[in-house]
Design an enzyme around this catalytic site. Structure first.
Site, PDB file in Angstrom:
ATOM      1  N   LYS A  13      22.633  39.987  26.344  1.00  0.00           N
ATOM      2  CA  LYS A  13      21.519  40.443  25.494  1.00  0.00           C
ATOM      3  C   LYS A  13      20.411  41.088  26.332  1.00  0.00           C
ATOM      4  O   LYS A  13      19.895  42.140  25.985  1.00  0.00           O
ATOM      5  CB  LYS A  13      20.935  39.276  24.681  1.00  0.00           C
ATOM      6  CG  LYS A  13      21.959  38.546  23.817  1.00  0.00           C
ATOM      7  CD  LYS A  13      21.313  37.464  22.960  1.00  0.00           C
ATOM      8  CE  LYS A  13      20.694  36.322  23.730  1.00  0.00           C
ATOM      9  NZ  LYS A  13      21.673  35.429  24.396  1.00  0.00           N
ATOM     10  N   ARG A  88      16.801  31.791  16.711  1.00  0.00           N
ATOM     11  CA  ARG A  88      17.855  30.906  17.202  1.00  0.00           C
ATOM     12  C   ARG A  88      18.161  29.786  16.226  1.00  0.00           C
ATOM     13  O   ARG A  88      19.074  28.984  16.492  1.00  0.00           O
ATOM     14  CB  ARG A  88      17.415  30.280  18.527  1.00  0.00           C
ATOM     15  CG  ARG A  88      18.020  30.910  19.782  1.00  0.00           C
ATOM     16  CD  ARG A  88      17.396  30.205  20.922  1.00  0.00           C
ATOM     17  NE  ARG A  88      18.055  30.223  22.180  1.00  0.00           N
ATOM     18  CZ  ARG A  88      17.792  31.087  23.172  1.00  0.00           C
ATOM     19  NH1 ARG A  88      16.979  32.082  22.977  1.00  0.00           N
ATOM     20  NH2 ARG A  88      18.366  30.946  24.329  1.00  0.00           N
ATOM     21  N   ARG A 127      24.223  34.500  38.304  1.00  0.00           N
ATOM     22  CA  ARG A 127      23.272  35.605  38.136  1.00  0.00           C
ATOM     23  C   ARG A 127      21.929  35.347  38.821  1.00  0.00           C
ATOM     24  O   ARG A 127      21.494  34.209  38.962  1.00  0.00           O
ATOM     25  CB  ARG A 127      23.091  35.952  36.656  1.00  0.00           C
ATOM     26  CG  ARG A 127      22.370  34.912  35.848  1.00  0.00           C
ATOM     27  CD  ARG A 127      22.355  35.302  34.377  1.00  0.00           C
ATOM     28  NE  ARG A 127      21.621  34.328  33.585  1.00  0.00           N
ATOM     29  CZ  ARG A 127      21.455  34.400  32.275  1.00  0.00           C
ATOM     30  NH1 ARG A 127      21.988  35.391  31.582  1.00  0.00           N
ATOM     31  NH2 ARG A 127      20.767  33.470  31.644  1.00  0.00           N
ATOM     32  N   ARG A 161      17.129  31.555  37.678  1.00  0.00           N
ATOM     33  CA  ARG A 161      16.526  30.693  36.656  1.00  0.00           C
ATOM     34  C   ARG A 161      16.924  29.242  36.887  1.00  0.00           C
ATOM     35  O   ARG A 161      18.094  28.954  37.115  1.00  0.00           O
ATOM     36  CB  ARG A 161      16.985  31.141  35.263  1.00  0.00           C
ATOM     37  CG  ARG A 161      16.266  32.379  34.779  1.00  0.00           C
ATOM     38  CD  ARG A 161      16.869  32.907  33.507  1.00  0.00           C
ATOM     39  NE  ARG A 161      17.092  31.887  32.483  1.00  0.00           N
ATOM     40  CZ  ARG A 161      17.413  32.177  31.239  1.00  0.00           C
ATOM     41  NH1 ARG A 161      17.528  33.428  30.849  1.00  0.00           N
ATOM     42  NH2 ARG A 161      17.614  31.220  30.361  1.00  0.00           N
ATOM     43  N   ARG A 172      23.035  24.591  26.507  1.00  0.00           N
ATOM     44  CA  ARG A 172      22.568  25.815  25.823  1.00  0.00           C
ATOM     45  C   ARG A 172      23.659  26.381  24.912  1.00  0.00           C
ATOM     46  O   ARG A 172      23.382  26.859  23.815  1.00  0.00           O
ATOM     47  CB  ARG A 172      22.110  26.842  26.861  1.00  0.00           C
ATOM     48  CG  ARG A 172      20.782  26.426  27.513  1.00  0.00           C
ATOM     49  CD  ARG A 172      20.531  27.088  28.859  1.00  0.00           C
ATOM     50  NE  ARG A 172      20.443  28.530  28.783  1.00  0.00           N
ATOM     51  CZ  ARG A 172      20.602  29.337  29.839  1.00  0.00           C
ATOM     52  NH1 ARG A 172      20.866  28.842  31.033  1.00  0.00           N
ATOM     53  NH2 ARG A 172      20.481  30.627  29.691  1.00  0.00           N
TER      54      ARG A 172
END
Ligand code: AMP
Length: 214
Positions: A13, A88, A127, A161, A172
Site C-alpha cells: 500500500k 481498518r 524492509r 520499524r 497485525r
C-alpha cells in the site's frame, strides 16, 4: 478522486501510494505514518498509541478517524486522497463515509491488493527505509545500488520499524483478517471494489492500479 488502498500489512500500500503521490499529485493519508509521527513527537495521541502499535494491535477508532478528519480539513478540495491503512474496522469505514461527506468528497474506488500471507512475513521482516527521504528498501529484494547510500537522496542513514518483527507481524495479520477484511463486503455492495494482484512485481502492480484510475 478519493481512493482506499486495502490489503494486509506488507501488501504494498505504501509503495503504491508513494508512486501515486509522485505521478498524480494525490495526497497519501496514512494513519500508520501519522501515528508514528505522533509517537516520535511524544504527543498525547502518540503516548496513548505507542504500546498498542508495538503489540501490533489496533489503535482506537476515534483517534485515527480524528487524524484523518484533520488532514482532510487541511487539504484543498482539488487534491485527491489516497487512504492507506485506513479504514481498518467497520466503525472506521462508517466514520470515513461521514467525514468524506462533511468535506464534500466521495469515494471512487477501493483497491484491494491481493497477497499471499506467508510471503508477507518475508517481505515485512526485510524492509527498511531511508531515514531522510523515506525511500523504501529490502534486505533481499531491493538493496541500495551503492551499499549504505540511499539511491534517491544520498543519505547514509536508514531505519526499520519496531513493529516489523515476525511476532508483531503475525498479530497485525490476525487483526487484518478479523477486523479489516470484513469491511470489504460493505464496499463490494456499492460496486467500487477493484482487485489487483499484489504479489506481482511493483511495476506490474502499478500498471494494475493505473488501469483502474485512468
Ligand atoms: P501501518 O503503518 O498501516 O502498518 O500501521 C502501523 C500500526 O499503527 C498498526 O499496526 C496499528 O497499531 C496502528 N494503526 C495504523 N492505522 C490504523 C487504523 N486505521 N486503525 C487502528 N490502528 C491503526
Amino acid at each position: 478522486m478519493n481512493i482506499i488502498l486495502l490489503g494486509p500489512p506488507g501488501a504494498g500500500k505504501g509503495t503504491q501510494s508513494a508512486m501515486l503521490v509522485e505521478e498524480r499529485g494525490m495526497r497519501q493519508l496514512s494513519t500508520g505514518d501519522m501515528l508514528r509521527a505522533a509517537v516520535k513527537a511524544e504527543t498525547e495521541v502518540g503516548l496513548r498509541a505507542k504500546a498498542v502499535m508495538e503489540r501490533g494491535e489496533l489503535v482506537s477508532d476515534e483517534i485515527v478517524s480524528a487524524l484523518i478528519d484533520a488532514e482532510l480539513a487541511a487539504m484543498g478540495p482539488e487534491t485527491g486522497a489516497i487512504f492507506d491503512g485506513y479504514p481498518r474496522t467497520e466503525a472506521q469505514a462508517r466514520a470515513l463515509d461521514e467525514i468524506l461527506a462533511s468535506h464534500d468528497r466521495q469515494l471512487d474506488f477501493v483497491i484491494e491488493l491481493e497477497v499471499d500471507e506467508d510471503a508477507l512475513v518475508d517481505r515485512i521482516t526485510g524492509r527498511f527505509t531511508c531515514a531522510r527521504c523515506g525511500e523504501g528498501y529490502h534486505d533481499r529484494y531491493k538493496l541500495p545500488r551503492q551499499e549504505g547510500t540511499c539511491d534517491k537522496c544520498g543519505s547514509h542513514e536508514f531505519k526499520r520499524r519496531p513493529d516489523d518483527n515476525e511476532e508483531t507481524v503475525r498479530t497485525r495479520m490476525a487483526e487484518y483478517r478479523a477486523k479489516t477484511a470484513p469491511i470489504l463486503p460493505l464496499y463490494d455492495a456499492r460496486g467500487i471494489v477493484r482487485r489487483v494482484d499484489g504479489m506481482a512485481a511493483i511495476d506490474a502492480v502499478k500498471q494494475g492500479v493505473d488501469a483502474i484510475l485512468d
